[in-house]
Write an enzyme that holds these catalytic residues in place. Structure first.
Site, PDB file in Angstrom:
ATOM      1  N   ARG A  21     -14.939 -26.195 -15.331  1.00 38.84           N
ATOM      2  CA  ARG A  21     -13.778 -25.735 -16.097  1.00 38.84           C
ATOM      3  C   ARG A  21     -13.164 -26.878 -16.897  1.00 38.84           C
ATOM      4  O   ARG A  21     -12.666 -26.675 -18.010  1.00 38.84           O
ATOM      5  CB  ARG A  21     -12.743 -25.106 -15.167  1.00 38.84           C
ATOM      6  N   ALA A  22     -13.188 -28.089 -16.359  1.00 41.09           N
ATOM      7  CA  ALA A  22     -12.609 -29.224 -17.071  1.00 41.09           C
ATOM      8  C   ALA A  22     -13.316 -29.465 -18.397  1.00 41.09           C
ATOM      9  O   ALA A  22     -12.675 -29.753 -19.420  1.00 41.09           O
ATOM     10  CB  ALA A  22     -12.676 -30.475 -16.202  1.00 41.09           C
TER      11      ALA A  22
END
Length: 702
Positions: free
Chosen positions: A281-282
């Site tokens: 997700r980062a």
């Protein structure tokens, strides 16, 4: 009336403003978490965002804010018929909503409520939308998000992950779209967020009040001006808000044209890998943030400076491995990674059609530009930005407020960290460091409570397994269908039932009684006396308490800490949800002196008495960490035993962690445990893996 957005500019919130504006440009970033001390205008800045959001086109009369160009086919108010010949549903424009979720909201208020009585008696879905429906295509704002109850956090996670909200009650199901920009504010002193919810925030920013006198004066001046004439004060900033709104709309339109080259993607991936963030997700959030930064600056190419700024906003909160780790990012390491993985296809800033880059905030040096009171430097009210000359000459270069250290690493002004009235006496050593924390065995309060939902002790809660049924005292919670049918069945003939339907009245309804887990107040009473002062031994004790603190964090407990040494006891941490604050106080705890055990227990009793008045439903668990010796005060042993029996008589659940070591053991901690009416466990028995091994050995022998 919205509070003027530039009001927050004077307290040094450039990152906060930038994070909010980038999410307005690209809601797909996933929202902002604002961390900061109290009184820093976090909520003021967030609420001002609503006035800058572009208007939405919605289907008239739809309670779920469906988009006329792509209405939700499963909308409870649908289906929405398209206009003749146009192929799209007719729409009307309205401002984007900012919906506030109160910390104490009920589940029905968040997701909506079904009228179960009508569903059973008439067979219709009478659904009252909740806050998740109101926030669709808008902003969902949670003030003090770290204090939100776990069951509401679970619902938020589900909606954020699926983009939809589901309400299911006894076979009756309603689903509606729920995509929103999640914005939360929190004070870290009051506790941290669950890792799952923390990861759902796209960006995080840290805010703090300015220490510059002129800026603080300007804050007060503007606040007083707003109080005296809110309408006139807001009117002064109308032009600037309009300019910001237009800039957001322009950036939104430019966003699809921004090019994110393979070289930039490699920089993003390398940065996330170098900082060991969990999951992917980062990487996605960084890519979206860098793209939004380019669009905000009016560019169609992403530059290295965009990647760097995106990392500073998207990665700090994703690097935490436990609640005692402070969020942050090593900027020197970030620069090294970006330099080693330079984007080969990145454009030269000097060749950009917009001219040399002026940074993510544009040529005016700030995301909101100049205003009616702006000076030549772009600062509001003519107040220049804080420079090095406004800081104390002896301030550290990193901006912290700690006094400088000498060459040896020692603090020349404060020779030893200490708590009030507990400074180390001459000749005492510095605080011993804690050993690495371990997974602790579960300590719980006996009996059945009714406190806030958590993960420690058995309790009657809104979630959990069903154990019975009862008449609802207020609004109907979870329906117990079998008990409701059983209550209504004997009255069907008297009510004139003729068909197949069941005639149900309000008096027939029964709600389920559930048993789950509650959170508790875990109050630590830590012996810091000379009998515990052997450095290696105290390190082990601190490691054990740190492990129990980590367990309390995972089980959503409140924690407090009392220490005793020398001549008395001290409440070093009043009950709080911030376990990292407790860990910091524990790390700086000095040792030495006599052992006033009675004073420690009596001080703990006073703390528990006050907490019972504040929160009577939250049951306490007293964890006393000691070797059981009592040497301070008059008649130390009899007083300590009387204090322990007094706590037991008041029904306080207790556990004694026996820290006695060596070949000769007196067993004093076990005697204290008997007086307190609870068990005694050794440091070794406190480990969950030790308990599991003992159980396996017993089973193997059997």
């Amino acid at each position: 009336m919205s509070t003027p957005y530039p009001f927050t500019a004077v307290v040094g919130m450039a990152d906060l403003r930038l994070g909010l504006l980038l999410n307005a440009v690209s809601p797909a970033i996933g929202g902002v978490l604002v961390r900061g001390e109290k009184g820093t205008a976090k909520s003021t800045a967030v609420r001002a965002l609503a006035a800058l959001m572009p208007e939405l086109a919605v289907v008239p009369g739809c309670r779920f804010s469906c988009d006329p160009a792509a209405p939700d086919p499963a909308c409870p108010d649908g289906p929405h018929a398209p206009d003749a010949g146009s192929g799209t549903v007719g729409g009307a424009a309205r401002p984007a909503r900012m919906v506030e979720l109160p910390v104490g909201a009920s589940e029905d208020r968040l997701v909506g409520a079904l009228d179960i009585e009508r569903a059973l008696a008439e067979g219709v879905k009478a659904f009252e939308p909740g806050l998740l429906a109101d926030a669709h295509r808008g902003v969902l704002y949670v003030d003090e998000v770290n204090l939100l109850h776990d069951h509401l956090v679970d619902l938020l996670l589900d909606a954020a992950a699926m983009g939809a909200s589901y309400v299911e009650r006894e076979g009756v199901s309603v689903r509606h779209a729920s995509r929103f920009l999640l914005v939360g504010t929190m004070n870290p002193e009051e506790g941290e967020l669950r890792p799952q919810l923390l990861d759902r925030f796209g960006l995080t920013v840290e805010v703090a009040a300015s220490r510059a006198t002129e800026e603080r004066v300007e804050v007060v001046r503007r606040r007083l001006a707003y109080d005296a004439d809110p309408a006139g004060f807001a009117a002064r900033w109308t032009a600037q808000e309009s300019a910001l709104r237009e800039r957001i709309a322009t950036a939104r339109a430019l966003l699809p044209e921004v090019r994110l080259g393979d070289g930039v993607l490699r920089q993003i991936a390398a940065t996330c890998a170098a900082f060991e963030v969990d999951g992917m997700r980062a990487d996605i959030v960084m890519a979206r943030t860098a793209t939004a930064l380019a669009a905000w600056a009016g560019r169609t190419d992403v530059l290295e400076e965009d990647v760097r700024q995106a990392a500073l906003l998207a990665l700090p909160h994703r690097r935490r491995r436990n609640p005692f780790d402070a969020p942050g990012l090593d900027e020197d390491k970030l620069d090294e990674v970006l330099e080693e993985n330079g984007a080969e296809d990145a454009p030269d800033p000097d060749d950009d059609p917009q001219g040399p880059s002026d940074g993510p905030d544009g040529p005016d040096g700030g995301p909101d530009g100049g205003g009616p009171d702006g000076g030549p430097d772009g600062g509001p009210g003519g107040v220049p930005p804080q420079d090095d000359t406004s800081a104390p000459t002896d301030a550290p270069a990193d901006g912290s407020t700690e006094p400088p250290a000498d060459a040896s690493g020692e603090d020349p002004a404060v020779p030893e960290p200490s708590v009030p009235q507990q400074g180390a006496a001459p000749g005492e050593g510095r605080p011993a460091p804690a050993t690495e924390p371990f997974k602790a065995r579960t300590l719980s309060v006996p009996g059945l409570g009714e406190g806030a939902a958590g993960r420690r002790s058995r309790a009657r809660t809104a979630q959990g397994r069903t154990t019975g049924a009862r008449r609802p005292s207020g609004a109907l919670g979870k329906l117990h269908l079998a008990a409701t049918v059983q209550a209504a069945a004997p009255h069907q003939r008297a009510r004139g039932r003729r068909g197949a339907g069941l005639l149900v009245r309000r008096d027939d309804l029964r709600e389920a009684v559930r048993e789950g887990r509650e959170s508790n107040l875990v109050l630590f009473v830590v012996d810091a006396s000379g009998s515990m002062a052997a450095r290696q031994r105290m390190s082990a004790v601190k490691g054990a308490v740190l492990s129990l603190l980590l367990d309390a964090y995972q089980r959503r407990d409140k924690v407090g800490m009392v220490t005793f040494r020398r001549f008395g006891a001290e409440v070093v941490l009043p009950p709080t949800s911030s376990v990292d604050a407790a860990a910091a106080r524990l790390e700086a705890l000095p040792t030495g002196g006599r052992t006033p055990l009675a004073e420690g227990l009596l001080t703990a009793r006073d703390v528990l008495r006050v907490e019972r008045m504040r929160d009577p439903a939250r049951r306490p668990l007293l964890v006393t960490v000691t070797d059981g010796r009592a040497t301070g005060g008059v008649e130390p042993v009899p007083r300590a035993r009387r204090a322990a029996r007094l706590l037991a008589a008041e029904g306080t659940a207790s556990v004694v962690v026996d820290c006695e070591s060596g070949p000769v053991r007196l067993g004093l901690a076990a005697e204290l445990a008997r007086d307190l009416g609870g068990p005694a466990v050794t440091l070794e028995e406190l480990r969950a893996d030790t308990v599991s091994a003992l159980v396996k050995d017993v089973r193997r022998v059997a």
